[in-house]
Write a protein that holds these residues in place. Structure first.
Motif, short mmCIF file in Angstrom:
data_model
loop_
_atom_site.label_atom_id
_atom_site.label_comp_id
_atom_site.label_asym_id
_atom_site.label_seq_id
_atom_site.Cartn_x
_atom_site.Cartn_y
_atom_site.Cartn_z
N ALA A 28 0.91 -1.26 0.10
CA ALA A 28 -0.22 0.10 0.03
C ALA A 28 0.72 1.43 -0.04
O ALA A 28 0.93 2.15 -0.85
CB ALA A 28 -0.78 0.02 1.06
N ALA A 32 1.27 3.93 -3.20
CA ALA A 32 0.94 5.28 -2.85
C ALA A 32 2.21 6.30 -3.33
O ALA A 32 2.23 7.26 -4.07
CB ALA A 32 0.76 5.72 -1.34
N LEU A 183 8.22 8.86 1.44
CA LEU A 183 7.20 9.63 1.36
C LEU A 183 7.34 11.08 2.04
O LEU A 183 7.23 12.11 1.49
CB LEU A 183 6.06 9.01 1.88
CG LEU A 183 5.13 7.70 1.05
CD1 LEU A 183 4.25 7.00 1.71
CD2 LEU A 183 4.59 8.20 -0.15
N THR A 358 -4.28 -1.09 -2.47
CA THR A 358 -3.57 -0.09 -3.27
C THR A 358 -4.23 0.91 -3.66
O THR A 358 -4.11 1.94 -4.85
CB THR A 358 -3.14 -0.73 -4.55
OG1 THR A 358 -4.22 -1.11 -5.30
CG2 THR A 358 -2.18 -2.27 -4.24
N TYR A 360 -4.47 4.05 -2.91
CA TYR A 360 -4.25 5.24 -2.14
C TYR A 360 -3.13 5.99 -3.15
O TYR A 360 -2.39 5.36 -3.90
CB TYR A 360 -3.37 4.84 -0.78
CG TYR A 360 -3.86 3.89 0.16
CD1 TYR A 360 -5.02 4.21 0.87
CD2 TYR A 360 -3.90 2.70 -0.15
CE1 TYR A 360 -5.56 3.49 1.80
CE2 TYR A 360 -4.50 1.70 0.77
CZ TYR A 360 -5.30 2.07 1.79
OH TYR A 360 -6.09 1.11 2.55
N GLY A 361 -3.13 7.43 -2.76
CA GLY A 361 -2.30 8.02 -3.63
C GLY A 361 -2.03 7.98 -4.97
O GLY A 361 -3.12 7.97 -5.80
N SER A 362 -0.84 7.49 -5.65
CA SER A 362 -0.54 7.27 -6.96
C SER A 362 -1.25 5.82 -7.63
O SER A 362 -1.09 5.68 -8.50
CB SER A 362 0.91 7.34 -7.34
OG SER A 362 1.55 8.45 -6.76
N LYS A 364 -4.44 4.72 -6.85
CA LYS A 364 -5.92 4.79 -7.04
C LYS A 364 -6.52 4.72 -8.37
O LYS A 364 -7.68 4.60 -8.43
CB LYS A 364 -6.52 5.83 -6.18
CG LYS A 364 -6.30 7.27 -6.37
CD LYS A 364 -6.76 8.24 -5.51
CE LYS A 364 -6.63 9.45 -5.73
NZ LYS A 364 -6.72 10.54 -4.98
#
Length: 548
Positions: A28, A32, A183, A358, A360-362, A364
């Motif tokens: 995950a 992201a 991150l 998965t 989340y963030g990049s 989705k």
């Protein structure tokens, strides 16, 4: 004997559950941070290559041949196998060190082997450079993977099963920490197609450090098991020559398997590297879906098979094929009681599953194709499970030759289906579906595996009354399909009135689906008298408050 196997499996399963959960946290965070398209594929490939090379060059022998040899040494040698084990560990560590250094020096050539033609285009020079750098940073993992398995197999032979299953938790914690730092430092939003040098160092070294820590966690348990390691060179008179002869066929078996992996990796990256601007199911999607379907495999199948293999080896050494077949069949049925409904759930609830992991963030923007990839791969987990136990039966007899020839058929089927599916059936505009097609090829290959392996195994282990798996499997499939179907129908009703998009909504969907599917599955299993399912239900309900 059965109770001991189940207790050992339970200890391993507990560690595997927590490790898998942390593994999905890592996925995950990666999704992201780096996305699930080409940028994610580059790192995924590089971080997968060391484990693949370790398995190719040494892992097949370490994983399948050594436990029976160690069990025999502990049982028959006057020193409890101390000398044999020390010589084995010393030889293994030296070989792993030499192999690792050689691979690091050959990093560019190794990276090039896994690159499809689409990634070799001059316009993708930066992407290629990033992949080579990641491969170089990750290749030292070969030594740590190998040493971890060597020490772990010594512990398994001494019936200390838990540490090897719990140690990967440390690896996942270190890897997750490196991604969190990534991150925080780089705050990636819309990911650029390539990595900076700092990003490469942080992700590559962070994941390699995790594998090293995983090995270090095992070392105190080795001494606690009663074995004190002291380097000792020389193989003459130890019987390791016999192990090496057995290992030849295992190395060939693994080599065939790794050829398949190279082909699949190239085809999967080709999907992400294609010019199609839409969402893509490439290597990240395929690898993530593979991790999902292997959750029941890691928790149940590996635990039961690892706990049963020493007993199977002892029965094979004594020529007791009747009890061996009963033990093997019982282990398969116990495993399928959980694997079958898990596979049905992955097909029925694929979208919310991948959203939780998965979404989340990049990551989705690629959920639909990832869900399709999971669905096709999930179709293969049941035949894969059966085949896994069938191979362990061969290994219990120290037969590594037959599995090699069987694997040649499996690999040929997988490669042919994958190449035809991606390169023939998909045109350039639809290469984004490569992960979906590769999942279907995997499922087909293991269906063929079961069909051809079963009659071959019967020549070594004849049928034993009460040791069948066909009818129980059919009953489990019926119960699981009905349970998943009812769960899917309930979710459809809720879909009409609830907007539960996003990870939180997906968690709610899975909770409702599980609350509906599991009782239906258990109820149908009781009607159909599926004893293994009923035993699992009884075990679970006995732990509930107010029950004894």
């Amino acid at each position: 004997m059965a109770d001991r196997t189940l207790r050992s499996a339970g200890v391993m399963a507990a560690g595997t559950v927590l490790s898998r959960l942390l593994g999905f946290v890592r996925i995950a965070l990666l999704a992201a941070a780096i996305g699930t398209a080409l940028r994610g594929d580059i790192f995924t490939a590089a971080n997968t290559i060391p484990n693949s090379l370790y398995i190719l060059l040494a892992g097949g022998v370490f994983n399948t041949v050594l436990v029976p040899q160690l069990v025999r040494a502990i049982k028959k040698h006057d020193d409890g196998g101390q000398d044999f084990t020390n010589r084995l560990l010393t030889f293994g560590f030296v070989v792993l060190a030499v192999v690792t250094v050689g691979c690091v020096l050959l990093a560019p050539a190794i990276a090039n082997l896994y690159m499809p033609e689409e990634l070799k285009d001059p316009s993708m020079a930066s992407e290629r450079a990033s992949m080579v750098m990641f491969v170089r940073l990750c290749l030292p993992q070969i030594f740590f993977y190998g040493a971890f398995v060597l020490v772990g197999q010594v512990l398994n032979a001494r019936r200390r099963f838990g540490p090897m299953m719990w140690a990967p938790i440390a690896n996942n914690i270190v890897a997750c920490a490196s991604i969190v730092i990534f991150l925080l430092v780089y705050r990636v939003g819309d990911n650029p197609p390539t990595y900076s040098h700092g990003e490469e160092l942080l992700l590559g070294l962070g994941h390699t450090l995790g594998i090293a820590v995983q090995l270090l966690v095992l070392l105190p348990y080795l001494r606690a098991s009663g074995h004190t390691f002291r380097p000792k060179f020389g193989l003459r008179g130890t019987g390791l020559g016999h192990t090496a002869r057995l290992g030849i066929w295992t190395v060939l078996f693994v080599a065939v398997n790794q050829v398949t992996l190279v082909v699949v990796t190239r085809l999967a990256i080709a999907g992400s590297a294609s010019g199609d601007p839409g969402a893509k199911a490439g290597l990240f999607a395929y690898s993530t879906a593979m991790l999902i379907i292997l959750v029941p495999h890691g928790i149940v199948t590996v635990s039961l098979a690892t706990a049963a293999l020493p007993q199977m080896s002892a029965l094979a050494a004594d020529g007791d094929v009747t009890d061996l077949e009963r033990l093997s069949a019982r282990s398969v049925r116990q495993t399928l009681a959980i694997v079958v409904p898990a596979a049905a759930a992955m097909v029925a609830f694929a979208y919310p599953i991948v959203t939780v992991i998965t979404g989340y963030g990049s990551g989705k923007n690629n959920l639909t194709l990832m869900a399709y990839t999971l669905m096709t791969l999930a179709l293969g987990i049941v035949p894969f499970t059966i085949q896994y136990f069938q191979l362990r039966t061969f290994y219990a007899f120290e037969d590594t030759r037959t599995p090699f020839f069987l694997q040649c058929v499996i690999a040929t089927t997988n490669i042919a289906a994958a190449v035809i599916g991606v390169r023939v059936l998909l045109d350039a505009e639809h290469l984004r579906f490569s992960g979906v097609v590769l999942g279907a090829a995997y499922a087909l290959a293991y269906l063929v595996a079961v069909l051809i392996s079963r009659p071959v195994l019967r020549r070594k282990v004849p049928r034993v009354p009460g040791a069948g798996i066909g009818l129980p499997l059919l009953a489990m499939v019926i119960a699981a399909v009905l349970g998943a179907g009812v769960g899917r129908a309930v979710l459809w009703v809720f879909d009409q009135v609830i907007d539960w998009s996003g990870p939180i909504g997906a968690i709610l969907q899975l909770a409702i689906a599980g609350a509906v599917m599991l009782p239906v599955y258990a109820g149908v299993a009781r009607v159909l008298r599926i004893h293994e399912v009923n035993d699992v239900v009884s075990l679970v309900t006995s732990k509930l408050p107010g029950r004894r």
